[in-house]
Design a protein around this motif. Structure first.
Motif, PDB file in Angstrom:
ATOM      1  N   GLU A 104      -8.580   3.042   8.860  1.00  0.00           N
ATOM      2  CA  GLU A 104      -9.042   1.856   9.576  1.00  0.00           C
ATOM      3  C   GLU A 104      -8.320   1.658  10.906  1.00  0.00           C
ATOM      4  N   TYR A 105      -7.053   2.050  10.959  1.00  0.00           N
ATOM      5  CA  TYR A 105      -6.220   1.885  12.164  1.00  0.00           C
ATOM      6  C   TYR A 105      -5.575   3.236  12.484  1.00  0.00           C
ATOM      7  N   PRO A 106      -6.324   4.148  13.134  1.00  0.00           N
ATOM      8  CA  PRO A 106      -5.838   5.514  13.374  1.00  0.00           C
ATOM      9  C   PRO A 106      -4.499   5.612  14.096  1.00  0.00           C
ATOM     10  N   GLU A 107      -4.140   4.604  14.889  1.00  0.00           N
ATOM     11  CA  GLU A 107      -2.856   4.639  15.605  1.00  0.00           C
ATOM     12  C   GLU A 107      -1.668   4.652  14.642  1.00  0.00           C
ATOM     13  N   LEU A 108      -1.856   4.160  13.428  1.00  0.00           N
ATOM     14  CA  LEU A 108      -0.759   4.203  12.440  1.00  0.00           C
ATOM     15  C   LEU A 108      -0.362   5.634  12.129  1.00  0.00           C
ATOM     16  N   ASP A 109      -1.320   6.550  12.239  1.00  0.00           N
ATOM     17  CA  ASP A 109      -1.044   7.961  11.947  1.00  0.00           C
ATOM     18  C   ASP A 109      -0.149   8.596  13.010  1.00  0.00           C
ATOM     19  N   ASP A 110      -0.036   7.970  14.179  1.00  0.00           N
ATOM     20  CA  ASP A 110       0.806   8.497  15.255  1.00  0.00           C
ATOM     21  C   ASP A 110       2.285   8.180  15.063  1.00  0.00           C
ATOM     22  N   LEU A 111       2.611   7.290  14.121  1.00  0.00           N
ATOM     23  CA  LEU A 111       4.011   6.916  13.893  1.00  0.00           C
ATOM     24  C   LEU A 111       4.755   8.069  13.234  1.00  0.00           C
ATOM     25  N   SER A 112       6.014   8.247  13.618  1.00  0.00           N
ATOM     26  CA  SER A 112       6.801   9.348  13.058  1.00  0.00           C
ATOM     27  C   SER A 112       7.100   9.133  11.572  1.00  0.00           C
ATOM     28  N   SER A 113       7.128   7.882  11.151  1.00  0.00           N
ATOM     29  CA  SER A 113       7.300   7.561   9.734  1.00  0.00           C
ATOM     30  C   SER A 113       6.767   6.152   9.516  1.00  0.00           C
ATOM     31  N   LEU A 114       6.487   5.845   8.273  1.00  0.00           N
ATOM     32  CA  LEU A 114       6.002   4.511   7.933  1.00  0.00           C
ATOM     33  C   LEU A 114       6.462   4.207   6.514  1.00  0.00           C
ATOM     34  N   ALA A 115       7.491   3.379   6.414  1.00  0.00           N
ATOM     35  CA  ALA A 115       7.989   2.983   5.098  1.00  0.00           C
ATOM     36  C   ALA A 115       7.145   1.824   4.580  1.00  0.00           C
ATOM     37  N   VAL A 116       7.078   1.736   3.259  1.00  0.00           N
ATOM     38  CA  VAL A 116       6.325   0.666   2.624  1.00  0.00           C
ATOM     39  C   VAL A 116       7.219   0.015   1.577  1.00  0.00           C
ATOM     40  N   ALA A 117       7.194  -1.300   1.554  1.00  0.00           N
ATOM     41  CA  ALA A 117       7.896  -2.047   0.512  1.00  0.00           C
ATOM     42  C   ALA A 117       6.845  -2.762  -0.335  1.00  0.00           C
ATOM     43  N   VAL A 118       7.051  -2.734  -1.635  1.00  0.00           N
ATOM     44  CA  VAL A 118       6.189  -3.443  -2.578  1.00  0.00           C
ATOM     45  C   VAL A 118       7.055  -4.500  -3.252  1.00  0.00           C
ATOM     46  N   ASN A 119       6.684  -5.750  -3.076  1.00  0.00           N
ATOM     47  CA  ASN A 119       7.449  -6.866  -3.631  1.00  0.00           C
ATOM     48  C   ASN A 119       8.926  -6.775  -3.258  1.00  0.00           C
ATOM     49  N   GLN A 120       9.159  -6.497  -1.971  1.00  0.00           N
ATOM     50  CA  GLN A 120      10.488  -6.468  -1.360  1.00  0.00           C
ATOM     51  C   GLN A 120      11.376  -5.312  -1.830  1.00  0.00           C
ATOM     52  N   GLN A 121      10.749  -4.243  -2.349  1.00  0.00           N
ATOM     53  CA  GLN A 121      11.486  -3.035  -2.744  1.00  0.00           C
ATOM     54  C   GLN A 121      10.810  -1.838  -2.081  1.00  0.00           C
ATOM     55  N   TYR A 122      11.617  -0.971  -1.441  1.00  0.00           N
ATOM     56  CA  TYR A 122      11.039   0.230  -0.851  1.00  0.00           C
ATOM     57  C   TYR A 122      10.307   1.014  -1.927  1.00  0.00           C
ATOM     58  N   ALA A 123       9.163   1.592  -1.558  1.00  0.00           N
ATOM     59  CA  ALA A 123       8.319   2.286  -2.520  1.00  0.00           C
ATOM     60  C   ALA A 123       7.926   3.665  -2.003  1.00  0.00           C
ATOM     61  N   THR A 124       7.755   4.596  -2.932  1.00  0.00           N
ATOM     62  CA  THR A 124       7.257   5.922  -2.591  1.00  0.00           C
ATOM     63  C   THR A 124       5.731   5.892  -2.601  1.00  0.00           C
ATOM     64  N   ASP A 125       5.124   6.958  -2.094  1.00  0.00           N
ATOM     65  CA  ASP A 125       3.663   7.036  -2.067  1.00  0.00           C
ATOM     66  C   ASP A 125       3.054   7.014  -3.473  1.00  0.00           C
ATOM     67  N   GLU A 126       3.821   7.389  -4.481  1.00  0.00           N
ATOM     68  CA  GLU A 126       3.310   7.441  -5.850  1.00  0.00           C
ATOM     69  C   GLU A 126       3.401   6.100  -6.573  1.00  0.00           C
ATOM     70  N   GLU A 127       4.076   5.139  -5.970  1.00  0.00           N
ATOM     71  CA  GLU A 127       4.264   3.820  -6.592  1.00  0.00           C
ATOM     72  C   GLU A 127       2.918   3.125  -6.804  1.00  0.00           C
ATOM     73  N   SER A 128       2.742   2.541  -7.966  1.00  0.00           N
ATOM     74  CA  SER A 128       1.516   1.801  -8.283  1.00  0.00           C
ATOM     75  C   SER A 128       1.507   0.454  -7.569  1.00  0.00           C
ATOM     76  N   ILE A 129       0.313   0.034  -7.169  1.00  0.00           N
ATOM     77  CA  ILE A 129       0.137  -1.272  -6.550  1.00  0.00           C
ATOM     78  C   ILE A 129      -1.050  -1.979  -7.192  1.00  0.00           C
ATOM     79  N   ASN A 130      -1.069  -3.309  -7.041  1.00  0.00           N
ATOM     80  CA  ASN A 130      -2.226  -4.075  -7.490  1.00  0.00           C
ATOM     81  C   ASN A 130      -2.456  -5.230  -6.527  1.00  0.00           C
ATOM     82  N   GLY A 131      -3.540  -5.939  -6.701  1.00  0.00           N
ATOM     83  CA  GLY A 131      -3.958  -6.979  -5.769  1.00  0.00           C
ATOM     84  C   GLY A 131      -2.993  -8.133  -5.603  1.00  0.00           C
ATOM     85  N   SER A 132      -2.115  -8.344  -6.559  1.00  0.00           N
ATOM     86  CA  SER A 132      -1.184  -9.480  -6.454  1.00  0.00           C
ATOM     87  C   SER A 132       0.139  -9.100  -5.788  1.00  0.00           C
TER      88      SER A 132
END
Length: 81
Positions: free
Chosen positions: A41-69
């Motif tokens: 949806e936002y192709p410019e995000l792919d240009d970033l050298s890295s993109l960390a994600v936190a789930v409920n205030q904890q860093y998460a790996t790509d394999e981490e499960s997520i849900n709508g809440s």
């Protein structure tokens, strides 16, 4: 699903947060799937050298499960001096 945006991700998306409707997040079950969807949806995000994600205030790996809440945060690369 609420996604908080920081740094350059805020600039790319144009807001401080993003709300994914239930129908948009229904097929997303992992952090990796969410990242792939957002980069589609936002192709410019792919240009970033890295993109960390936190789930409920904890860093998460790509394999981490997520849900709508979950609270998701996109954390771009940072530099400092």
């Amino acid at each position: 699903m609420k996604i908080l945006l920081f740094g350059i991700t805020r600039d790319i998306i144009g807001d401080g947060s993003l709300m994914l409707a239930e129908e948009d997040s229904k097929g997303l079950s992992t952090v990796g799937e969410l990242k792939a969807q957002l980069k589609k949806e936002y192709p410019e995000l792919d240009d970033l050298s890295s993109l960390a994600v936190a789930v409920n205030q904890q860093y998460a790996t790509d394999e981490e499960s997520i849900n709508g809440s979950d609270e998701i945060a996109l954390i771009p690369p940072v530099s400092g001096g």
